[in-house]
Scaffold this active site. Structure first.
Site, PDB file in Angstrom:
ATOM      1  N   CYS A  30      -3.112   1.164   0.257  1.00  0.00           N
ATOM      2  CA  CYS A  30      -2.116   2.144   0.658  1.00  0.00           C
ATOM      3  C   CYS A  30      -1.988   2.005   2.172  1.00  0.00           C
ATOM      4  CB  CYS A  30      -2.552   3.549   0.304  1.00  0.00           C
ATOM      5  SG  CYS A  30      -2.995   3.759  -1.456  1.00  0.00           S
ATOM      6  N   GLY A  56       3.144   2.254   0.770  1.00  0.00           N
ATOM      7  CA  GLY A  56       2.937   3.236  -0.283  1.00  0.00           C
ATOM      8  C   GLY A  56       4.085   4.217  -0.318  1.00  0.00           C
ATOM      9  N   ASN A 130      -7.860   3.320   2.105  1.00  0.00           N
ATOM     10  CA  ASN A 130      -7.049   2.193   1.650  1.00  0.00           C
ATOM     11  C   ASN A 130      -7.995   1.135   1.117  1.00  0.00           C
ATOM     12  OD1 ASN A 130      -5.131   0.160   1.259  1.00  0.00           O
ATOM     13  ND2 ASN A 130      -5.293  -0.538   3.372  1.00  0.00           N
ATOM     14  N   GLY A 131      -7.802   0.756  -0.136  1.00  0.00           N
ATOM     15  CA  GLY A 131      -8.669  -0.258  -0.731  1.00  0.00           C
ATOM     16  C   GLY A 131      -9.059   0.107  -2.139  1.00  0.00           C
ATOM     17  N   TYR A 278       2.756 -11.109   2.377  1.00  0.00           N
ATOM     18  CA  TYR A 278       3.677 -10.129   1.797  1.00  0.00           C
ATOM     19  C   TYR A 278       3.532  -8.709   2.311  1.00  0.00           C
ATOM     20  CZ  TYR A 278       5.875  -7.164  -1.772  1.00  0.00           C
ATOM     21  OH  TYR A 278       6.626  -6.220  -2.412  1.00  0.00           O
TER      22      TYR A 278
END
Length: 491
Positions: A30, A56, A130-131, A278
């Site tokens: 995120c 996100g 995040n993860g 990306y």
């Protein structure tokens, strides 16, 4: 990385979408942001999340501390929809943490949004993450057996229980004890009533950068964020990356606030290579390299590996643009914006049929028929996951009159799922994991299909100048391309 190493023996599996809902593209979870010692911490956190909306888009939340208590607001939706002016005005404090989230199917509850807040023996705490913790299920079972009650499916809640149950005297000690029990990928921001913590996992899989802010009264403030594009928007100055295995503690002092660094674990860094391919915004600096420059180099290397003749090079917007520019420059073939993207397409509330999937692609992407009719075109994309989106892109280009379509991908074939915070399909849903290059080319309907080599990927990154002279070369986690998982490498 040794090619003989495959998936971890504990076989961690991401939460899988139903087959009818399985996505055909990458989805990253995120973005996190943290602000310390700023009178407008609420506004800075808001704009930091706004700058990282691409990471996100399902939910957003901000927690603030005024040194006496922590206030929290979070909800499903985009940043601008969640935080109306009157809501943001009521969130006051000198420190804030925030979070943008991607959700998977069936997890739209407000309990699944972050940050997570809790009251415990030392006071109040909020965490944004995040993860993905690969041993979260094991830890959750152990904690449940010990009496813990969980309100969500989030890995982050496991961490908050570990901190609350710790018998260490200080919060810093409790955090270090807790993160030493978790495996996988994490970039964390943690807020207490008086302190803020920024932490990266020992491998540095997920990005987290440190910046500084100059307040109007001349005092110093700090910001941490998943991407440096958040710094640019609010006028913060990039300082450095939070190092793998590092915990930074921000706290008040008599004058300016200070921060202290603790290296809780030393390991070989393996940051996620797909941040370059990306995930990250092209105007961000990630792992000390400019994302735009890396992507252009990916395109240049692609041109060296796949020498084709065509009338034009066109990107699949938006993530294919920089690589297409690099390919055009290296090959001498004209670059054109042959596909236009509609940036205002949200969720489509239609049944997940094949017809609906085709319509969804048309809603987002539309070719310029007058430009590509009767032309041989090279199409640059960043990845092929299930192949369905690529198939539809080729189809709409054929319908627009393209004569020959050569699809080139600025990354190696995706052959394995990610367990470190990326929502990817299972291995059997990854078309390149079970089909030959010729079979994939036939399925998507291209006249030619080519991927970047693994060596070419690494060379493209290393040929991009780091922004600091002290930046060392290190390996990247490329498990999605070679099946070599970090946890297995270090066992």
């Amino acid at each position: 990385m040794p090619s003989s190493i495959k998936a971890p023996t504990y076989n961690p599996k991401p939460k899988v979408l139903e087959s009818s809902q399985a996505q055909s593209s990458w989805r990253e979870k995120c973005a996190v942001v943290g602000v310390y010692n700023a009178s407008n911490a609420n506004v800075l956190a808001y704009y930091g999340l706004f700058a990282m909306q691409h990471r996100g888009q399902e939910a957003s939340g901000i927690a603030l501390s005024n040194a006496q208590k922590i206030s929290l607001y979070k909800s499903n939706g985009l940043v601008t929809n969640v935080f109306k002016p009157e809501i943001l005005a009521n969130l006051t404090g000198f420190a804030a943490i925030g979070h943008n989230r991607y959700s998977t199917a069936g997890e739209d509850s407000i309990n699944e949004c972050q940050p997570i807040f809790a009251r415990y023996s030392l006071g109040e705490i909020a965490i944004a993450h995040n993860g993905n913790l690969t041993n979260a299920d094991v830890l959750r079972d152990e904690l449940t057996q010990q009496g813990s009650i969980f309100q969500s499916h989030l890995d982050t809640e496991v961490l908050i229980h570990l901190i609350a149950k710790s018998q260490c005297a200080t919060l810093s000690e409790r955090i270090i004890e807790s993160i030493c029990k978790i495996d996988g990928a994490f970039a964390l921001v943690i807020l207490s009533r008086t302190k803020m913590f920024a932490i990266r996992d020992p491998y540095g899989l997920r990005p987290l950068s440190l910046g500084k802010i100059e307040n109007e009264d001349g005092t110093q403030g700090y910001i941490v964020a998943s991407e440096t594009s958040a710094f640019d928007l609010i006028g913060a100055q990039f300082v450095r990356d939070v190092e793998p295995g590092e915990m930074i503690v921000f706290e008040k002092s008599a004058t300016n606030p200070t921060y202290k660094s603790y290296r809780y674990k030393v390991s070989t860094p393996f940051p996620c290579v797909f941040e370059y391919v990306y995930f990250a915004r092209p105007d961000s600096v990630v792992f000390s390299r400019n994302v735009y420059e890396v992507r252009k180099n990916l395109g240049k290397q692609l041109a060296r590996e796949h020498k084709l003749k065509a009338d034009m090079v066109i990107p699949v917007p938006d993530s294919g643009v920089a690589a297409a520019l690099g390919y055009a420059k290296e090959s001498g073939i004209d670059f054109e914006l042959g596909i236009i993207r509609n940036h205002y397409v949200g969720r489509t509330f239609i049944e997940p049929t094949q017809q609906a999937r085709e319509l969804k692609v048309k809603l987002k992407l539309n070719p310029i028929a007058g430009l590509i009719k009767d032309k041989d075109i090279i199409v640059i994309d960043d990845s092929v996951v299930r192949g369905t989106t690529s198939k539809q892109i080729i189809k709409i280009l054929r319908q627009a009159g393209a004569r020959k379509i050569y699809l080139l991908v600025s990354a190696p074939p995706t052959i394995a799922p990610c367990y470190y915070g990326v929502d990817t399909p299972e291995r059997e849903q990854l078309i390149c994991a079970s089909h030959s290059l010729e079979e994939v080319q036939s399925f998507i309907g291209a006249d030619y299909l080519g991927f970047l080599s693994l060596d070419g990927l690494r060379n493209s990154i290393e040929s991009s100048a780091p922004i600091t002279q002290t930046q060392e070369k290190f390996s990247y986690c490329q498990a999605c391309f070679d099946g070599c998982y970090v946890d297995s490498i270090h066992k």
